[in-house]
Design a protein around this motif. Sequence first.
Motif, short mmCIF file in Angstrom:
data_model
loop_
_atom_site.label_atom_id
_atom_site.label_comp_id
_atom_site.label_asym_id
_atom_site.label_seq_id
_atom_site.Cartn_x
_atom_site.Cartn_y
_atom_site.Cartn_z
N ASP A 151 0.82 -1.21 0.00
CA ASP A 151 0.00 0.00 0.00
C ASP A 151 0.86 1.27 0.00
OD1 ASP A 151 -2.24 -1.59 0.10
OD2 ASP A 151 -2.54 -1.38 2.26
N PHE A 152 2.04 1.18 0.58
CA PHE A 152 2.87 2.38 0.76
C PHE A 152 3.96 2.53 -0.30
CE2 PHE A 152 0.94 1.91 4.85
CZ PHE A 152 0.92 3.17 5.43
N ILE A 160 1.69 12.16 12.65
CA ILE A 160 1.70 12.50 11.22
C ILE A 160 2.36 13.86 11.01
CG2 ILE A 160 0.23 13.11 9.26
CD1 ILE A 160 -1.71 10.92 10.14
N ASP A 161 2.01 14.83 11.86
CA ASP A 161 2.57 16.18 11.72
C ASP A 161 4.08 16.19 11.95
OD1 ASP A 161 0.05 17.12 11.21
OD2 ASP A 161 -0.33 17.82 13.26
N ASN A 162 4.55 15.33 12.87
CA ASN A 162 5.98 15.29 13.20
C ASN A 162 6.66 14.05 12.61
OD1 ASN A 162 5.72 17.62 14.87
ND2 ASN A 162 4.88 16.33 16.49
N LEU A 163 6.22 13.66 11.41
CA LEU A 163 6.69 12.39 10.83
C LEU A 163 8.20 12.40 10.60
CD1 LEU A 163 5.69 9.65 9.87
CD2 LEU A 163 5.37 10.62 7.59
N PHE A 170 4.77 9.56 2.20
CA PHE A 170 4.41 8.64 3.27
C PHE A 170 3.29 9.24 4.14
CE2 PHE A 170 5.18 5.61 6.72
CZ PHE A 170 5.61 4.49 6.02
N ARG A 171 3.39 10.55 4.39
CA ARG A 171 2.38 11.24 5.20
C ARG A 171 1.01 11.19 4.52
NH1 ARG A 171 4.84 16.14 6.02
NH2 ARG A 171 5.55 15.63 8.12
N ASN A 178 -2.57 9.15 6.19
CA ASN A 178 -3.81 9.82 6.57
C ASN A 178 -5.03 8.92 6.45
OD1 ASN A 178 -3.06 12.47 7.43
ND2 ASN A 178 -2.55 12.97 5.30
N SER A 179 -4.95 7.87 5.66
CA SER A 179 -6.12 7.00 5.47
C SER A 179 -6.05 5.73 6.32
CB SER A 179 -6.25 6.62 3.98
OG SER A 179 -5.07 6.01 3.52
#
Length: 541
Positions: free
Chosen positions: A179-180, A471-474, A498-499, A503-504
């Motif tokens: 998926d990534f 997520i914000d500090n990935l 990646f971010r 999100n999903s």
Amino acid sequence: MEIGSGPIGRCSKEHQKIYQEWFNFADSDGDGRITGNDATKFFAMSNLSRQELKQVWAMADSKRQGFLSLAEFITAMQLVSLAQAGHELTPEILKTSADKEDIQPPTLDGLEALIDKTKGLTFNRQPEVNGSALASAQRFSSKSVKKLPLHAVTSIIDGLKRLYIEKLKPLEVTYRFDDFVSPLLTNSDFDAKPMVMLLGQYSTGKTTFIKHLLRCDYPGAHIGPEPTTDRFVCVMSGPDERSIPGNTVAVHADMPFGGLTSFGGAFLSKFQCSQMPHPLLDEITFVDTPGVLSGEKQRTQRSYDFTGVISWFAAKCDLILLLFDPHKLDISDEFKRVISSLRGHDDKIRVVLNKADQVDTQQLMRVYGALMWSLGKVLNTPEVVRVYIGSFNDKPINEAALGPMGRELFEKEQDDLLTDLVDIPKKACDRRINEFVKRARAAKIHAYIISHLRKEMPAMMGKAKAQQRLIDNLEDEFAKVQREFHLPAGDFPNVEHFRDILNSYSFDKFEKLKPKMIQAVDDMLGYEIPELLKNFRNPYD
């Protein structure tokens, strides 16, 4: 230099019948492949020295697959015959031989007696289908693959398939690598022919370049000064001339394009496969791409993720050719994004300054300097990229503009580029190993990242806030993973990409770290792949 000339293993029908009988005798397990163990017993009857037999194997197994097919076996027999006649074995010997069909079969002491003795014991073997594809499919069916010991595989590629299904695929499935990063691999991904992708703005000669190499048109080829190729076209070998629509190609089990379904129907309607019988296409598949947009055209959005598709093909290809012409040296915003999407594949990139006979020698010098300056701003590498200069079409070189010195330069540059292309099939197996190891390392890092995000999630309250904070500090989380497991920073994925995917997902549904899976991949990289390569090296080393 001519590509695809002089098919390997060419001989008379009478000799081919003899070689087929010898091949069947030497092929102890009837899988259509003669491995090193089979060869050492069979070739010993030639009474050649070990050094000569080492050269025979190295020249016949030019793709370094670790086995000989019938065609390569015939080449080996012709080399043995030439060595017995006193010729020195060099890479050019079969090319300089007047006619391969006149090379007599070698003398093999005691072979006829052995064949007569075993004729009564022979049984009907299952016919080979498409090389040894049937045998390969049987060996790597989902029911039997896990029971197959490493020493039972008969080629490096088959060994990689087994290692992938046993060791790497479970890790990828557990941590959703498909998926990534990249879809799960299938047999067709391992068995695919080497691919060459051509990129460039419209009318830089991409389609003409392929036509020049093939010396003929291929189905669906359109050439013109305007943007004529409006789709991705894979030009590959086939029994007859035909074009196959993208949706059909993507679900074809024998083609390595199943992963393209993730780009949706909008892309697949702009994708097709052109098949035709051709000796060059038996060795290499070409990927023709739509012209990269520039100027006002960039404002028209494509209906699919163009740079994403380019990135997908870049991972599959063995060589990427960036084409420019002297009148289109500007690198548009879309072209810049396309080149950026090739990150991690710098070793595959070659630059071609095409249609260079449209300017005179003085202008060509300035054009070359301007091209290198433009590329230096986009390709973030300390090394100078290799640039080939030429005019890759069927028209004679414009000597009026370039003079005799220019003609000599073009011929040398064209020979260098064609040498690069000729070497692709020989390096294909090495490239497969290289890409497999890169994928294994990427899957390991991905597993560390996913399990780290899962570990950072609270057990009960505040999951949504914690996930958003991660997520914000990935970028900081990547740094933590890097420090904890001592990983190279350059191997980590693109943070923004990646971010977007994260999100999903719900992080608390991710798997925790499973050290046994990681250890299995480490063992594969540290011990099993080296052992596989050792098993299929030249048997006379």
